[in-house]
Design a protein around this motif. Structure first.
Motif, PDB file in Angstrom:
ATOM      1  N   ASP A   1       0.817  -1.214   0.000  1.00 43.74           N
ATOM      2  CA  ASP A   1       0.000   0.000   0.000  1.00 43.74           C
ATOM      3  C   ASP A   1       0.849   1.262   0.000  1.00 43.74           C
ATOM      4  O   ASP A   1       0.367   2.329  -0.384  1.00 43.74           O
ATOM      5  CB  ASP A   1      -0.917   0.011   1.230  1.00 43.74           C
ATOM      6  N   ASN A   2       2.124   1.150   0.407  1.00 45.69           N
ATOM      7  CA  ASN A   2       2.965   2.335   0.542  1.00 45.69           C
ATOM      8  C   ASN A   2       4.276   2.258  -0.238  1.00 45.69           C
ATOM      9  O   ASN A   2       5.181   3.051  -0.002  1.00 45.69           O
ATOM     10  CB  ASN A   2       3.293   2.574   2.026  1.00 45.69           C
ATOM     11  N   SER A   3       4.399   1.294  -1.145  1.00 42.86           N
ATOM     12  CA  SER A   3       5.629   1.187  -1.930  1.00 42.86           C
ATOM     13  C   SER A   3       5.304   0.802  -3.374  1.00 42.86           C
ATOM     14  O   SER A   3       4.359   0.039  -3.625  1.00 42.86           O
ATOM     15  CB  SER A   3       6.592   0.175  -1.310  1.00 42.86           C
ATOM     16  N   TRP A   4       6.089   1.347  -4.291  1.00 47.53           N
ATOM     17  CA  TRP A   4       5.837   1.146  -5.719  1.00 47.53           C
ATOM     18  C   TRP A   4       7.159   0.952  -6.456  1.00 47.53           C
ATOM     19  O   TRP A   4       8.201   1.469  -6.048  1.00 47.53           O
ATOM     20  CB  TRP A   4       5.123   2.366  -6.309  1.00 47.53           C
ATOM     21  N   MET A   5       7.104   0.225  -7.533  1.00 43.29           N
ATOM     22  CA  MET A   5       8.270  -0.019  -8.381  1.00 43.29           C
ATOM     23  C   MET A   5       7.854   0.156  -9.837  1.00 43.29           C
ATOM     24  O   MET A   5       6.758  -0.269 -10.237  1.00 43.29           O
ATOM     25  CB  MET A   5       8.813  -1.434  -8.176  1.00 43.29           C
ATOM     26  N   ARG A   6       8.722   0.804 -10.607  1.00 44.00           N
ATOM     27  CA  ARG A   6       8.491   0.925 -12.047  1.00 44.00           C
ATOM     28  C   ARG A   6       9.825   0.862 -12.768  1.00 44.00           C
ATOM     29  O   ARG A   6      10.881   1.131 -12.175  1.00 44.00           O
ATOM     30  CB  ARG A   6       7.747   2.212 -12.386  1.00 44.00           C
ATOM     31  N   GLY A   7       9.779   0.517 -14.036  1.00 38.95           N
ATOM     32  CA  GLY A   7      11.005   0.402 -14.806  1.00 38.95           C
ATOM     33  C   GLY A   7      10.746   0.574 -16.289  1.00 38.95           C
ATOM     34  O   GLY A   7       9.597   0.680 -16.738  1.00 38.95           O
ATOM     35  N   TYR A   8      11.821   0.603 -17.047  1.00 37.07           N
ATOM     36  CA  TYR A   8      11.697   0.768 -18.497  1.00 37.07           C
ATOM     37  C   TYR A   8      12.895   0.129 -19.174  1.00 37.07           C
ATOM     38  O   TYR A   8      13.945  -0.098 -18.572  1.00 37.07           O
ATOM     39  CB  TYR A   8      11.615   2.246 -18.871  1.00 37.07           C
ATOM     40  N   ALA A   9      12.715  -0.169 -20.436  1.00 36.96           N
ATOM     41  CA  ALA A   9      13.811  -0.613 -21.309  1.00 36.96           C
ATOM     42  C   ALA A   9      13.491  -0.116 -22.705  1.00 36.96           C
ATOM     43  O   ALA A   9      12.328  -0.155 -23.141  1.00 36.96           O
ATOM     44  CB  ALA A   9      13.941  -2.135 -21.292  1.00 36.96           C
ATOM     45  N   LYS A  10      14.500   0.366 -23.398  1.00 33.85           N
ATOM     46  CA  LYS A  10      14.273   0.862 -24.755  1.00 33.85           C
ATOM     47  C   LYS A  10      15.522   0.685 -25.594  1.00 33.85           C
ATOM     48  O   LYS A  10      16.641   0.573 -25.068  1.00 33.85           O
ATOM     49  CB  LYS A  10      13.836   2.327 -24.747  1.00 33.85           C
ATOM     50  N   PHE A  11      15.320   0.694 -26.889  1.00 33.25           N
ATOM     51  CA  PHE A  11      16.413   0.470 -27.839  1.00 33.25           C
ATOM     52  C   PHE A  11      16.078   1.221 -29.121  1.00 33.25           C
ATOM     53  O   PHE A  11      14.914   1.319 -29.525  1.00 33.25           O
ATOM     54  CB  PHE A  11      16.560  -1.030 -28.131  1.00 33.25           C
ATOM     55  N   HIS A  12      17.110   1.760 -29.759  1.00 36.84           N
ATOM     56  CA  HIS A  12      16.896   2.337 -31.084  1.00 36.84           C
ATOM     57  C   HIS A  12      18.119   2.084 -31.962  1.00 36.84           C
ATOM     58  O   HIS A  12      19.236   1.943 -31.462  1.00 36.84           O
ATOM     59  CB  HIS A  12      16.580   3.842 -31.018  1.00 36.84           C
ATOM     60  N   ALA A  13      17.857   1.997 -33.255  1.00 33.87           N
ATOM     61  CA  ALA A  13      18.919   1.783 -34.244  1.00 33.87           C
ATOM     62  C   ALA A  13      18.635   2.666 -35.446  1.00 33.87           C
ATOM     63  O   ALA A  13      17.549   2.592 -36.044  1.00 33.87           O
ATOM     64  CB  ALA A  13      18.982   0.318 -34.660  1.00 33.87           C
TER      65      ALA A  13
END
Length: 358
Positions: A16-28
């Motif tokens: 209720d009081n903690s959160w996690m988020r993330g991302y990954a990306k790539f470009h060519a």
């Protein structure tokens, strides 16, 4: 031409009081083509990923986040080749990578007082035509905000930064010395004072910074705001700032261009080695009016006084001996040695046509 750019993001509540988020990306991106059909040698490929974690306590917040990235690409540039005794177009792949980490903790001690503490680390590696370089930055920050009585909003704090870098030059470019460790420590205090309730406010503050090769610098600031009525306000401010010379301004030594094939003559740019800073003293005056509910206008005048601005001076040519023969060198040196000023005015009209359009 863009070949691909996949990306993904995710987030979840751990409690209720903690959160996690993330991302990954790539470009060519592929090489662009010049008018004649030749490759511009500017392909670029990069991948990156990161996360953020937030924890909320009854009277405090904790934030932890980090990023990693790596990539490579093409780069071409005209450089001086002392063996060929000519300007040559050099092509080379550029590799780079790095990452950063940040943690921040903030807490409310009372309804009127809070504090925050932050630590940040950043790492950069890069290899290209001009140099192989690495840079590590460690940064710590502490700040307190407190309301005193009913008319003072006080903020004060301190910070410390340590920077390690190593730059191994190539193709006629070098930094002398090629390794450097720099420390920057500072403290600040600022008080927002309400002189007349909702009518006249004065902000006073100063910052002190000490850096290894320029020493200590005071940087004061003051601002006065007069709220004439609900639609009109006049403000004036004074501030003084110091800019620390960059690594290149102090330590760069670079062969720039062949300006004459016979006798073989080149230009060489050299850093200043100065132990002084560049200063700015700023005076400003402004007026804001709300013409209509969704239409306002800002008018301002400014006068900026600069001390020790960076300029480039050309010195007397010298002759150096090289394996391929003598070289005439025309030195161009960066100096913090000019006082200038600028002044002017601005007019800005703000119109919010709709809630979504401004």
């Amino acid at each position: 031409e863009q070949q691909g750019f996949p990306a993904t993001r995710f987030g979840t509540a751990l409690s209720d009081n903690s959160w996690m988020r993330g991302y990954a990306k790539f470009h060519a991106n592929d090489n662009q083509r010049l008018v004649g059909g030749d490759s511009n040698y500017d392909e670029d490929t990069k991948g990156a990923g990161g996360f953020r974690f937030d924890q909320k306590f009854s009277d405090a917040n904790l934030q932890v986040q980090g990023d990693l990235y790596a990539g490579d690409g093409g780069l071409q540039a005209t450089t001086v080749d002392l063996d060929e005794r000519a300007n040559v177009v050099t092509k080379r792949n550029t590799d780079y990578s790095g990452g950063n980490f940040l943690t921040r903790y903030s807490q409310e001690l009372s309804n009127d007082t809070s504090y925050s503490a932050q630590f940040y680390y950043d790492r950069v590696n890069r290899t290209d035509i001009y140099a192989n370089s690495s840079l590590d930055t460690y940064d710590g920050d502490f700040q307190v905000n407190s309301r005193l009585w009913t008319s003072h909003q006080l903020a004060f704090g301190m910070n410390y930064r340590h920077v390690d870098d190593e730059i191994i030059g190539g193709h006629g470019l070098e930094f002398i010395p090629n390794e450097q460790n720099v420390n920057l420590a500072g403290a600040f205090v600022q008080d927002e004072i309400e002189l007349v309730d909702k009518t006249l406010a004065l902000t006073l503050g100063t910052k002190f910074e000490h850096q290894d090769y320029i020493g200590g610098e005071w940087q004061p600031t003051a601002k006065l705001l007069w709220q004439l009525d609900s639609e009109n306000a006049i403000w004036t401010s004074f501030s003084r700032a110091a800019r620390i010379p960059s690594r290149a301004e102090r330590h760069l030594n670079a062969n720039l261009h062949v300006i004459n094939p016979d006798p073989f003559t080149i230009t060489r740019l050299k850093g200043t080695q100065s132990n002084s800073a560049e200063y700015l003293t700023a005076y400003e005056l402004g007026y804001r009016t709300a013409i209509e509910k969704d239409l306002s206008m800002d008018l301002s005048l400014f006068y900026f006084d600069y001390e020790n601005r960076s300029i480039t001076t050309v010195g007397q040519p010298t002759v150096e001996l090289h394996d391929t023969g003598p070289i005439v060198v025309v030195p161009a040196t960066l100096l913090l040695d000019t006082d200038t000023y600028s002044y002017g005015g601005e007019a800005v009209l703000n119109w919010r046509a709709t809630k979504a359009l401004r």
